[in-house]
Design a protein around this motif. Structure first.
Motif, short mmCIF file in Angstrom:
data_model
loop_
_atom_site.label_atom_id
_atom_site.label_comp_id
_atom_site.label_asym_id
_atom_site.label_seq_id
_atom_site.Cartn_x
_atom_site.Cartn_y
_atom_site.Cartn_z
N ASN A 74 0.71 -1.60 0.52
CA ASN A 74 0.04 0.18 0.04
C ASN A 74 0.82 1.03 0.05
O ASN A 74 -0.05 2.53 -0.37
CB ASN A 74 -1.30 0.49 1.11
N TYR A 75 2.06 0.74 -0.04
CA TYR A 75 2.88 2.45 0.07
C TYR A 75 2.94 3.38 -0.67
O TYR A 75 2.30 4.53 -1.19
CB TYR A 75 4.21 1.99 0.08
N ASN A 76 2.48 2.43 -2.51
CA ASN A 76 2.25 3.55 -3.20
C ASN A 76 0.98 5.32 -3.71
O ASN A 76 0.99 6.37 -3.48
CB ASN A 76 2.36 2.61 -4.52
N SER A 77 0.17 3.65 -3.01
CA SER A 77 -1.29 4.21 -2.51
C SER A 77 -1.15 5.70 -1.44
O SER A 77 -1.91 6.27 -1.67
CB SER A 77 -1.88 2.94 -2.34
N TRP A 78 -0.13 5.14 -0.51
CA TRP A 78 -0.24 5.95 0.48
C TRP A 78 0.42 7.39 0.49
O TRP A 78 -0.48 8.33 0.28
CB TRP A 78 0.42 5.03 1.77
N LYS A 79 1.07 7.16 -0.21
CA LYS A 79 1.84 8.67 -1.52
C LYS A 79 0.68 9.28 -2.14
O LYS A 79 1.06 10.13 -2.77
CB LYS A 79 3.35 7.81 -2.39
N ASN A 80 0.29 8.44 -3.13
CA ASN A 80 -0.18 9.31 -4.05
C ASN A 80 -1.86 10.17 -2.80
O ASN A 80 -2.27 10.73 -3.78
CB ASN A 80 -0.83 8.40 -4.89
N LEU A 81 -1.83 9.17 -2.39
CA LEU A 81 -3.07 9.93 -1.34
C LEU A 81 -2.71 11.54 -1.09
O LEU A 81 -3.02 12.32 -0.83
CB LEU A 81 -3.55 8.49 0.04
N ILE A 82 -1.16 11.34 -0.19
CA ILE A 82 -0.87 12.81 0.23
C ILE A 82 -0.66 13.96 -1.18
O ILE A 82 -1.23 13.94 -0.75
CB ILE A 82 0.53 12.32 0.98
N HIS A 83 -0.25 13.11 -2.29
CA HIS A 83 -0.45 13.68 -3.30
C HIS A 83 -2.18 14.55 -3.96
O HIS A 83 -2.09 15.94 -3.92
CB HIS A 83 0.58 13.58 -4.34
N TYR A 84 -2.61 13.81 -3.62
CA TYR A 84 -3.72 14.21 -4.26
C TYR A 84 -4.38 15.37 -2.69
O TYR A 84 -5.13 16.12 -3.61
CB TYR A 84 -5.10 12.98 -4.38
N ASN A 123 -9.14 13.95 -13.87
CA ASN A 123 -9.19 12.74 -13.84
C ASN A 123 -8.20 11.70 -13.03
O ASN A 123 -8.13 10.43 -13.61
CB ASN A 123 -10.04 12.18 -15.17
N SER A 124 -7.57 12.73 -12.68
CA SER A 124 -5.73 12.02 -12.04
C SER A 124 -6.19 11.48 -10.52
O SER A 124 -4.86 11.31 -10.02
CB SER A 124 -4.71 12.63 -12.37
N GLU A 125 -6.94 11.70 -10.12
CA GLU A 125 -7.02 11.40 -8.19
C GLU A 125 -6.61 9.48 -7.93
O GLU A 125 -5.58 9.82 -7.36
CB GLU A 125 -8.34 10.54 -8.21
N THR A 177 -3.06 17.38 -1.02
CA THR A 177 -1.75 18.23 -1.54
C THR A 177 -2.66 18.91 -2.93
O THR A 177 -2.73 20.20 -2.86
CB THR A 177 -0.34 17.91 -1.79
N LEU A 178 -3.49 18.63 -3.63
CA LEU A 178 -3.67 19.19 -4.83
C LEU A 178 -4.78 20.14 -4.76
O LEU A 178 -5.04 20.46 -4.69
CB LEU A 178 -4.39 17.48 -6.03
N ARG A 179 -5.32 18.49 -3.51
CA ARG A 179 -6.76 19.39 -3.16
C ARG A 179 -7.11 20.17 -2.11
O ARG A 179 -7.87 20.70 -1.75
CB ARG A 179 -8.14 18.93 -3.09
N ASN A 180 -5.48 20.63 -1.42
CA ASN A 180 -5.03 21.83 -0.28
C ASN A 180 -5.57 23.12 -1.02
O ASN A 180 -5.52 23.73 0.87
CB ASN A 180 -4.04 21.42 -0.45
N ALA A 181 -5.38 23.82 -2.20
CA ALA A 181 -6.44 24.92 -2.29
C ALA A 181 -6.89 24.86 -3.52
O ALA A 181 -6.66 23.32 -4.05
CB ALA A 181 -4.84 25.79 -2.89
N ASP A 182 -6.74 25.85 -3.56
CA ASP A 182 -8.11 26.77 -5.25
C ASP A 182 -7.31 26.14 -6.54
O ASP A 182 -6.84 26.91 -5.98
CB ASP A 182 -8.73 27.64 -5.14
#
Length: 493
Positions: A37-47, A72-74, A49-54
């Motif tokens: 699940n490591y890559n999934s964990w990292k991708n969740l943090i990336h996403y 469409n890059s979730e 971060t993307l949604r942390n601002a407008d």
């Protein structure tokens, strides 16, 4: 134009750096994550971060430049960002490329879905059907449900007995042999469902009258109150009373009765002013659910009753639904208790049914990633009351997006095609809702008289929608409207 592209490159570089920094901040928690699940964990943090601002201005600039707008890059967000940067001329060393590619994300989600819900020959969605002592002991009927698309059987441990549950399991196993197929068994823990009960001389009443603008008391005893005039309600979980505060909302009977805490008299008694009544008879009945959407209730979702039935669930269930889970420590507690019972434990399904669970969803998913597999259920019954019906559509989407970023399968639950299930006739609105449900990996239906009809309708809806959509990514299957129009030389019929 060149200035605009340079500005775009700079914004994308900044966003990429933000994603890297957020992962580095949390790298200490990565050691507890299950390696798969490591890559999934990292991708969740990336996403996140993307949604942390407008990012809407950035998206518009990308769109105007003829580039992917990241919408469409979730499932592979940093890989998509880097793909855009490469189009703009940036080069990367191989070691710096994002490892969570779109094919990888698709494969890991598929693996997670197959593990939780079972493998299917077709791409069709998994369907979960609720069974109980009344509709779950006829093996031939269950076999028919399986032929029509049922892949998971749900048993609600809040109802019936171990004897009844065993009879359902036996019928499922017989149905599997009839169909030469398999059916997963999902068991819901009851959790601390908070309901109304009456006190003192009112204990035997079937209903108590209330008035808009009037007051009632939430308390654990009737001592000192005028029992002939005042409405006294004791929550079935009185341990929540100390956590209630003045100004917080109280919702009873799926929000049909709404109030606000006007006064906190003691740790175990509050006065509630009724603000709205959305029912013909202004009464409150015993056994109705109570929700506290503004309150931070620090109670364990794993009740004494749940602990009592947990050994049965661990032994017989393929999946265990965790009701009213709110915090990562709640999930850690369930895992601890299951491991006391067996080394081999079933995956947990996090039932998101409180406003606090929505707030804590990323942390809950990360806790879940410490196990090889975890899933989420959008339990829309209590959740709609908690977050407000007006927000429900938005919250559903947010849960789907965040779970896709974590590559966690989702179950869409509560009132799916309920009119069809109960009466045999679907409403237009629920057909549209069922179409939206196909955004999840699994659809749950409750019990009803027309289960076969619901399964047929869901299969048809899913088949049609899957040709147009992959998650929320619209795909360009040939459109019959376009084909008919372009094949005719003349005008409309």
């Amino acid at each position: 134009m060149e200035t605009g592209l340079n500005q775009l490159k700079s914004e994308l570089d900044d966003l990429d750096c933000e994603m890297i920094e957020e992962v580095e901040k949390r790298i200490s928690e990565a050691g507890e994550i299950e390696p798969r699940n490591y890559n999934s964990w990292k991708n969740l943090i990336h996403y996140l971060t993307l949604r942390n601002a407008d990012r809407r201005d950035l998206q518009l600039s990308l769109h105007n430049a003829g580039l992917s707008a990241l919408s469409n890059s979730e499932s592979h967000v940093r890989f998509q960002l880097q793909a855009i940067q490469r189009r703009l001329g940036k080069s990367y060393a191989h070691k710096d490329l994002a490892t969570c590619t779109y094919p990888f994300a698709k494969a890991i989600l598929e693996e997670n879905v197959n593990r939780l819900f079972g493998q299917q020959k077709s791409k069709s969605h998994h369907v979960m059907v609720t069974l109980d002592g009344q509709n779950g002991t006829n093996a031939e009927e269950i076999a028919d449900f399986m032929k029509r698309g049922m892949r998971i059987a749900r048993i609600n441990l809040a109802h019936d007995s171990e004897q009844d549950w065993l009879a359902i399991i036996q019928a499922i196993r017989q149905a599997e042999q009839m169909n030469n197929g398999s059916c997963k068994i999902y068991m819901d823990l009851a959790g601390p469902k908070i309901r109304t009960q009456f006190l003192g001389m009112q204990v035997d009443e079937s209903a108590l009258k209330i008035d808009k603008g009037g007051c009632f008391y939430l308390t654990d005893d009737a001592e000192g109150l005028d029992q002939s005039k005042l409405v006294m309600i004791s929550p079935t979980e009185t341990s929540i009373l100390p956590f209630l505060k003045k100004g917080e909302r109280v919702l009873i009977d799926d929000g049909k009765i709404q109030g606000i805490i006007e006064r906190k008299i003691s740790d175990f008694r509050v006065e509630v002013r009724v603000t709205h009544i959305f029912k013909k008879k202004p009464t409150v009945k015993p056994g109705k659910g109570i929700n506290f959407p503004d309150s931070k209730l620090k109670i364990d979702p794993l009740t004494d009753y749940d602990l009592k039935v947990l050994p049965f669930a661990v032994k017989h269930a393929d999946l265990i639904g965790y009701s009213f889970v709110n915090r990562p420590k709640d999930l850690a507690h369930l895992m601890e208790e299951m491991r006391k019972i067996s080394e081999e434990i079933p995956p947990a399904i996090l039932k998101i049914e409180t406003a606090l669970a929505v707030t804590n969803l990323p942390a809950l998913l990360i806790e879940g990633m410490k196990m090889p597999f975890v899933g989420v259920m959008i339990a829309r019954g209590d959740l709609a009351v908690e977050v407000g019906f007006e927000r429900m559509s938005e919250v559903q989407d947010e849960i789907l997006w965040i779970c896709e970023a974590a590559h966690v399968p989702v179950i869409w639950a509560t009132q799916v095609m309920e009119s069809l299930h109960k009466s045999g006739l679907a409403t237009r609105a629920e057909i549209t809702d069922a179409s939206k449900a196909t955004l999840a990996e699994c659809i749950m239906i409750n019990k009803g008289a027309h289960t076969a009809a619901v399964l047929e309708s869901l299969a048809e809806i899913a088949k049609r929608m899957e040709g147009h959509r992959d998650k929320k990514r619209y795909t360009f299957r040939a459109l019959s409207i376009a084909q008919r129009f372009l094949s005719k030389k003349s005008g409309p019929l």
